[in-house]
Design a protein around this motif. Sequence first.
Motif, mmCIF file in Angstrom:
data_model
loop_
_atom_site.group_PDB
_atom_site.id
_atom_site.type_symbol
_atom_site.label_atom_id
_atom_site.label_comp_id
_atom_site.label_asym_id
_atom_site.label_seq_id
_atom_site.Cartn_x
_atom_site.Cartn_y
_atom_site.Cartn_z
ATOM 1 N N PRO A 78 38.937 31.019 29.962
ATOM 2 C CA PRO A 78 38.307 30.255 31.043
ATOM 3 C C PRO A 78 37.099 30.958 31.670
ATOM 4 C CG PRO A 78 40.304 31.315 31.826
ATOM 5 C CD PRO A 78 40.230 31.583 30.361
ATOM 6 N N TRP A 79 36.990 32.289 31.478
ATOM 7 C CA TRP A 79 35.827 33.030 31.970
ATOM 8 C C TRP A 79 35.310 33.913 30.839
ATOM 9 C CZ3 TRP A 79 34.576 31.586 36.787
ATOM 10 C CH2 TRP A 79 35.579 31.173 37.666
ATOM 11 N N PRO A 80 34.010 34.192 30.814
ATOM 12 C CA PRO A 80 33.534 35.216 29.874
ATOM 13 C C PRO A 80 34.281 36.536 30.147
ATOM 14 C CG PRO A 80 31.683 34.036 30.845
ATOM 15 C CD PRO A 80 32.914 33.586 31.584
ATOM 16 N N VAL A 81 34.593 37.266 29.076
ATOM 17 C CA VAL A 81 35.411 38.477 29.220
ATOM 18 C C VAL A 81 34.774 39.508 30.173
ATOM 19 C CG1 VAL A 81 36.719 40.243 27.986
ATOM 20 C CG2 VAL A 81 36.307 38.037 26.901
ATOM 21 N N PRO A 82 33.436 39.706 30.140
ATOM 22 C CA PRO A 82 32.864 40.679 31.085
ATOM 23 C C PRO A 82 33.177 40.324 32.545
ATOM 24 C CG PRO A 82 31.246 40.101 29.421
ATOM 25 C CD PRO A 82 32.401 39.171 29.232
ATOM 26 N N LEU A 83 33.342 39.026 32.825
ATOM 27 C CA LEU A 83 33.688 38.595 34.175
ATOM 28 C C LEU A 83 35.167 38.903 34.456
ATOM 29 C CD1 LEU A 83 31.815 37.450 36.233
ATOM 30 C CD2 LEU A 83 32.488 35.150 35.541
ATOM 31 N N GLU A 84 36.006 38.715 33.450
ATOM 32 C CA GLU A 84 37.417 39.093 33.591
ATOM 33 C C GLU A 84 37.520 40.588 33.902
ATOM 34 O OE1 GLU A 84 39.979 37.124 33.603
ATOM 35 O OE2 GLU A 84 39.707 35.439 32.223
ATOM 36 N N PHE A 85 36.623 41.364 33.286
ATOM 37 C CA PHE A 85 36.606 42.808 33.557
ATOM 38 C C PHE A 85 36.264 43.069 35.024
ATOM 39 C CE2 PHE A 85 33.681 46.532 33.895
ATOM 40 C CZ PHE A 85 34.640 47.531 33.825
ATOM 41 N N LEU A 144 35.805 52.755 31.630
ATOM 42 C CA LEU A 144 36.489 51.715 32.411
ATOM 43 C C LEU A 144 36.705 50.460 31.573
ATOM 44 C CD1 LEU A 144 34.642 51.976 35.866
ATOM 45 C CD2 LEU A 144 36.900 52.877 35.256
ATOM 46 N N VAL A 145 35.695 50.097 30.772
ATOM 47 C CA VAL A 145 35.821 48.903 29.926
ATOM 48 C C VAL A 145 36.935 49.117 28.899
ATOM 49 C CG1 VAL A 145 34.671 47.428 28.220
ATOM 50 C CG2 VAL A 145 33.411 48.211 30.236
ATOM 51 N N GLN A 146 36.980 50.320 28.330
ATOM 52 C CA GLN A 146 38.010 50.585 27.324
ATOM 53 C C GLN A 146 39.406 50.565 27.936
ATOM 54 O OE1 GLN A 146 36.181 54.041 25.657
ATOM 55 N NE2 GLN A 146 35.171 52.886 24.037
ATOM 56 N N GLU A 147 39.512 51.060 29.163
ATOM 57 C CA GLU A 147 40.802 51.017 29.868
ATOM 58 C C GLU A 147 41.212 49.559 30.082
ATOM 59 O OE1 GLU A 147 43.498 50.695 33.071
ATOM 60 O OE2 GLU A 147 41.392 50.562 33.650
ATOM 61 N N ASN A 151 44.492 47.367 28.373
ATOM 62 C CA ASN A 151 45.590 46.930 29.235
ATOM 63 C C ASN A 151 45.583 45.456 29.622
ATOM 64 O OD1 ASN A 151 47.008 49.515 29.716
ATOM 65 N ND2 ASN A 151 45.001 50.119 30.489
ATOM 66 N N ALA A 152 44.418 44.897 29.862
ATOM 67 C CA ALA A 152 44.363 43.524 30.374
ATOM 68 C C ALA A 152 44.732 42.528 29.280
ATOM 69 C CB ALA A 152 42.961 43.233 30.907
ATOM 70 N N ARG A 153 45.224 41.377 29.714
ATOM 71 C CA ARG A 153 45.577 40.337 28.753
ATOM 72 C C ARG A 153 45.005 38.994 29.196
ATOM 73 N NH1 ARG A 153 49.602 41.609 24.956
ATOM 74 N NH2 ARG A 153 50.227 43.794 25.110
ATOM 75 N N HIS A 154 44.625 38.193 28.209
ATOM 76 C CA HIS A 154 44.039 36.887 28.482
ATOM 77 C C HIS A 154 45.057 35.993 29.193
ATOM 78 C CE1 HIS A 154 42.570 32.808 27.528
ATOM 79 N NE2 HIS A 154 41.375 33.370 27.521
ATOM 80 N N PRO A 155 44.650 35.313 30.283
ATOM 81 C CA PRO A 155 45.602 34.515 31.057
ATOM 82 C C PRO A 155 46.244 33.388 30.239
ATOM 83 C CG PRO A 155 43.332 34.082 31.758
ATOM 84 C CD PRO A 155 43.305 35.275 30.860
ATOM 85 N N GLY A 156 45.536 32.875 29.245
ATOM 86 C CA GLY A 156 46.094 31.769 28.474
ATOM 87 C C GLY A 156 46.981 32.216 27.328
ATOM 88 N N LEU A 159 47.139 37.549 24.951
ATOM 89 C CA LEU A 159 46.653 38.558 24.000
ATOM 90 C C LEU A 159 45.716 39.541 24.697
ATOM 91 C CD1 LEU A 159 45.657 36.296 20.950
ATOM 92 C CD2 LEU A 159 47.621 37.862 21.092
ATOM 93 N N ARG A 160 45.623 40.753 24.132
ATOM 94 C CA ARG A 160 44.550 41.646 24.554
ATOM 95 C C ARG A 160 43.228 41.033 24.104
ATOM 96 N NH1 ARG A 160 48.224 45.580 22.904
ATOM 97 N NH2 ARG A 160 49.079 46.725 24.682
ATOM 98 N N TYR A 161 42.163 41.284 24.876
ATOM 99 C CA TYR A 161 40.889 40.606 24.583
ATOM 100 C C TYR A 161 40.339 40.978 23.210
ATOM 101 C CZ TYR A 161 41.033 38.851 29.308
ATOM 102 O OH TYR A 161 41.410 38.200 30.440
ATOM 103 N N ALA A 162 40.494 42.236 22.821
ATOM 104 C CA ALA A 162 39.963 42.637 21.516
ATOM 105 C C ALA A 162 40.672 41.899 20.386
ATOM 106 C CB ALA A 162 40.079 44.149 21.335
#
Lengths: 328, 328
Positions: A78-85, A144-147, A151-156, A159-162
């Motif tokens: 729902p958002w570009p990943v850099p914004l999720e970051f 910070l981006v690699q961290e 760890n972060a996961r897509h809300p839908g 999955l991890r973003y990568a």
Amino acid sequence: MAFRLFIRIFLLAYLLASAPARSLELAGYLPSWRDTPAKLALLEFVTKVTDVEGDFFVPPERRIAVFDNDGTLWSEEPWPVPLEFVFYRIRKLSPEHPDWANEQPYKAVLANDTEWLRLNGRGAFRQLSAVAQAGISTDQYEGLVQEFLANARHPGTGLRYADMAYVPMLELIKLLQAREFEVYVVSGGDLDFIRAYAPLVYGVARANIIGSHPAYKLDVTANDVQVLRQSETGSVNVGGYKVVNIHVHIGQPPIAAFGNSDGDLQMLRYATSGDGLSLAAILDHDDGQREFAVSSGSARLAEEAKGRRWLRISMKHDFDSIYRVSGQ
Amino acid sequence: MAFRLFIRIFLLAYLLASAPARSLELAGYLPSWRDTPAKLALLEFVTKVTDVEGDFFVPPERRIAVFDNDGTLWSEEPWPVPLEFVFYRIRKLSPEHPDWANEQPYKAVLANDTEWLRLNGRGAFRQLSAVAQAGISTDQYEGLVQEFLANARHPGTGLRYADMAYVPMLELIKLLQAREFEVYVVSGGDLDFIRAYAPLVYGVARANIIGSHPAYKLDVTANDVQVLRQSETGSVNVGGYKVVNIHVHIGQPPIAAFGNSDGDLQMLRYATSGDGLSLAAILDHDDGQREFAVSSGSARLAEEAKGRRWLRISMKHDFDSIYRVSGQ
């Protein structure tokens, strides 16, 4: 239309069945693609420009391929990943800022108020970005981006973003590289953000990432020189600027370009403006089941794509699988 | 000092005589260098960072080398070559502009009044540049540069400018490339100018040229997209900007940097700021007989070079020959 489709599928079957080892080998690079006309068009293009005896041969030093990033190589919904970051960073920093609970735009991020964020758009995002990532060195920022990516996961999908990079597109990058294309990512997203994962996830080198970036400042001490990210904008890489930056970074037009929005229009035009054979393609997000069903660009882009016979790649019809791993 | 010099020459003789095939092969890349400590330092550096079993090994993807252009890879006396190109263009265009004979700064160019040009410097050069090369596409501009390089000759040597690239430096580029270094030219000179000859003369690809450039504008027609050069400045690549642009284009610090002026100071610092083995070198124009005897940078650069033990390469002592062909 149905007849033309039939002809193309027939040609693909013919290509795959009767062609010598080379074409079969090419098709082997694209296991996550279905045997559709889109796949045929991609294989035909690569076969022709690499056939030294054919009419469409392009020498390796001119085999430049450019890929948009968000929405072309991975999801931007729902958002570009850099914004999720940025949202992730705000949540991480919030314990040090108790006042954020009652202060916009922080409040909206912490309360996951997507409606407020969509309504207040750019201004809010710029403020959040500045707080989340300015004044640090590019090395610190990448850490910070690699961290975040670890760890972060897509809300839908959960999955991890990568893991949400589109596998068929990664296969296409690999095929092009194997055929001596120099592949670049040309993105409106943040240069340092993409560099934090592109070499590993896309197999595209740091020097081959062209992106937007903040103003930079040097921090020179006795033993070290660091590049610092400022809160001001340095370079915006969308639309016509994508073409200018391709000139500045690469120095020649691509012969293949892949995008999914109006921000890619000029780049797609640039790739197809030369004399030789070229390929421009738009990725259609038409798979509401497996990804998202959203329109790829405006009516203007659709019209231009039709007039210029750009390839349309359908995630629904052309992708056999989308992600490397399955979601929750 | 004499003793240390002796030791280093002894070491070089030792390296060349006793080393296994690899080091001999390395030395073979530098036939136009004399067997001096500078050559030894260069060979030692390349040997160490490519020795996978040694303490100083650097993996290929981190072997970045950057070279300044004017004064480091070719002559910048009596004028930087891009300026000679502007003068050449003004002379070419003058028949269409009879008024130029009485109008500065054109008059000074046409009368070869170097004194006036030196006194009026930047302002005059900017005006001449705008007239000589603005408003045309980058393709057209490159064509004009190539025409200039094919025909114009250096006022001192009578050589074509491309023949005035320093052969020892070209051999060094070739050695580094053979050892899997990615070599970049990082110049305050014009990006499009350098691209017109660097691939052929230096063996450095178009994408590996980082330079200053004018503001660009797109010219989009039904069948073509061209990048046009404007008269305004777009990006100036000197001093700290060289470091910022290395970050933007390459994405990591170089481990080897070569320059000849204060405009290279930050880049040389950046190359030597990392943890691993690195090399920074300044080319000294100390050969009044075969080239020019001019100072390479200010006292500040000299002091920093000394404090940081940067290598000084002497054209007089370290270069056995300078140009590929002899002058008139």
